[in-house]
Design a protein around this motif. Structure first.
Motif, PDB file in Angstrom:
ATOM      1  N   TRP A  93       0.510  -1.113  -0.055  1.00 14.98           N
ATOM      2  CA  TRP A  93      -0.134   0.021  -0.060  1.00 14.98           C
ATOM      3  C   TRP A  93       0.860   1.198  -0.085  1.00 14.98           C
ATOM      4  O   TRP A  93       1.943   1.243   0.901  1.00 14.98           O
ATOM      5  CB  TRP A  93      -0.746  -0.031   1.345  1.00 14.98           C
ATOM      6  N   ASN A  94       0.471   2.303  -0.814  1.00 15.41           N
ATOM      7  CA  ASN A  94       1.008   3.568  -0.787  1.00 15.41           C
ATOM      8  C   ASN A  94      -0.063   4.459  -0.993  1.00 15.41           C
ATOM      9  O   ASN A  94      -1.025   4.239  -1.561  1.00 15.41           O
ATOM     10  CB  ASN A  94       2.441   3.768  -1.364  1.00 15.41           C
ATOM     11  N   LYS A  95       0.082   5.888  -0.983  1.00 18.30           N
ATOM     12  CA  LYS A  95      -1.060   6.848  -0.916  1.00 18.30           C
ATOM     13  C   LYS A  95      -1.398   7.049  -2.587  1.00 18.30           C
ATOM     14  O   LYS A  95      -2.626   6.866  -2.940  1.00 18.30           O
ATOM     15  CB  LYS A  95      -0.735   8.189  -0.585  1.00 18.30           C
ATOM     16  N   GLU A  96      -0.458   7.009  -3.437  1.00 14.52           N
ATOM     17  CA  GLU A  96      -0.603   6.998  -4.910  1.00 14.52           C
ATOM     18  C   GLU A  96      -1.672   5.735  -5.213  1.00 14.52           C
ATOM     19  O   GLU A  96      -2.636   5.853  -5.859  1.00 14.52           O
ATOM     20  CB  GLU A  96       0.811   6.965  -5.611  1.00 14.52           C
ATOM     21  N   ARG A  97      -1.184   4.274  -4.865  1.00 13.53           N
ATOM     22  CA  ARG A  97      -2.189   3.523  -5.067  1.00 13.53           C
ATOM     23  C   ARG A  97      -3.518   3.610  -4.626  1.00 13.53           C
ATOM     24  O   ARG A  97      -4.418   3.221  -5.102  1.00 13.53           O
ATOM     25  CB  ARG A  97      -1.339   2.195  -4.784  1.00 13.53           C
ATOM     26  N   GLU A  98      -3.599   3.984  -3.365  1.00 11.18           N
ATOM     27  CA  GLU A  98      -4.704   4.046  -2.535  1.00 11.18           C
ATOM     28  C   GLU A  98      -5.655   4.898  -3.408  1.00 11.18           C
ATOM     29  O   GLU A  98      -7.035   4.680  -3.399  1.00 11.18           O
ATOM     30  CB  GLU A  98      -4.585   4.573  -1.156  1.00 11.18           C
ATOM     31  N   ASP A  99      -5.376   5.980  -3.984  1.00 17.10           N
ATOM     32  CA  ASP A  99      -6.070   6.965  -4.922  1.00 17.10           C
ATOM     33  C   ASP A  99      -6.514   6.311  -5.924  1.00 17.10           C
ATOM     34  O   ASP A  99      -7.510   6.872  -6.434  1.00 17.10           O
ATOM     35  CB  ASP A  99      -5.277   8.150  -5.274  1.00 17.10           C
ATOM     36  N   LYS A 100      -6.004   5.339  -6.302  1.00 19.26           N
ATOM     37  CA  LYS A 100      -6.545   4.874  -7.876  1.00 19.26           C
ATOM     38  C   LYS A 100      -7.008   3.377  -7.629  1.00 19.26           C
ATOM     39  O   LYS A 100      -7.627   3.013  -8.694  1.00 19.26           O
ATOM     40  CB  LYS A 100      -5.521   4.949  -8.751  1.00 19.26           C
ATOM     41  N   SER A 142       7.321  -0.206  -4.742  1.00 18.21           N
ATOM     42  CA  SER A 142       7.131   0.505  -3.877  1.00 18.21           C
ATOM     43  C   SER A 142       7.542  -0.227  -2.486  1.00 18.21           C
ATOM     44  O   SER A 142       7.513  -1.545  -2.256  1.00 18.21           O
ATOM     45  CB  SER A 142       5.852   1.014  -3.282  1.00 18.21           C
ATOM     46  N   SER A 145       5.401   3.943   2.124  1.00 19.59           N
ATOM     47  CA  SER A 145       5.410   5.429   1.785  1.00 19.59           C
ATOM     48  C   SER A 145       6.401   6.117   2.208  1.00 19.59           C
ATOM     49  O   SER A 145       7.018   7.101   1.835  1.00 19.59           O
ATOM     50  CB  SER A 145       4.081   5.947   2.387  1.00 19.59           C
ATOM     51  N   ASP A 148       9.373   5.755  -0.054  1.00 16.85           N
ATOM     52  CA  ASP A 148       9.015   6.268  -1.542  1.00 16.85           C
ATOM     53  C   ASP A 148       9.402   7.912  -1.358  1.00 16.85           C
ATOM     54  O   ASP A 148       9.993   8.384  -2.134  1.00 16.85           O
ATOM     55  CB  ASP A 148       7.692   5.785  -1.894  1.00 16.85           C
TER      56      ASP A 148
END
Length: 148
Positions: A93-100, A142, A145, A148
């Motif tokens: 999990w990272n924020k960029e992936r969570e957004d999409k 990744s 977070s 990254d």
């Protein structure tokens, strides 16, 4: 009156969800899952295709779905998940992936660590302490977070 409307809305939602889930499962006997190699957890050369692969395949089997693992390079997997209605696993999990993407609950928990020879005298407590060193990474991967 609002309670009745809320109850009817909830009942309609539950009915729609249950019937669509049953209909989907009845027609979804096969599921293509796009994945990359991450030995020993996901590994096409192993008889069980790796520990995490085995968990995923058996979990789908329990609900009557045959998960077919389709192996591609990880960057291609990510592009396919971004562009299509695709399913994958083994991602951090990272924020960029969570957004999409929509994430499930965790399949497993693991740790990534740095290693260096004991005689190298590399000492660090924060990522900032590592700035003087060259660290190899794989583009598109990744490691969480913070890294990254």
């Amino acid at each position: 009156m609002n309670i009745v409307k809320s109850f009817l809305f909830m009942a309609l939602w539950v009915f729609t969800f249950v019937t669509s889930s049953l209909f989907s499962q009845a027609n979804a006997e096969d599921l293509d899952v796009i994945i990359g190699d991450w030995s020993p957890y996901i590994d096409r050369s192993l008889s069980n295709q790796g520990l995490i692969s085995e968990i995923v395949i058996k979990s789908f089997e329990k609900v009557g779905i045959n998960a077919n693992l389709i192996y591609k390079p990880w960057k291609r997997v990510e592009l396919d998940v971004d562009k299509r209605d695709s399913v994958s696993f083994g991602w951090i999990w990272n924020k960029e992936r969570e957004d999409k993407w929509q994430f499930s609950n965790e399949i497993g928990i693991s740790s990534s660590v740095f290693v260096a020879r004991k005689d190298s005298n590399i000492s660090w407590r924060t990522y900032e302490d590592l700035r003087p060193y060259q660290i190899g990474i794989t583009r598109g991967y990744s490691h969480g977070s913070a890294f990254d």
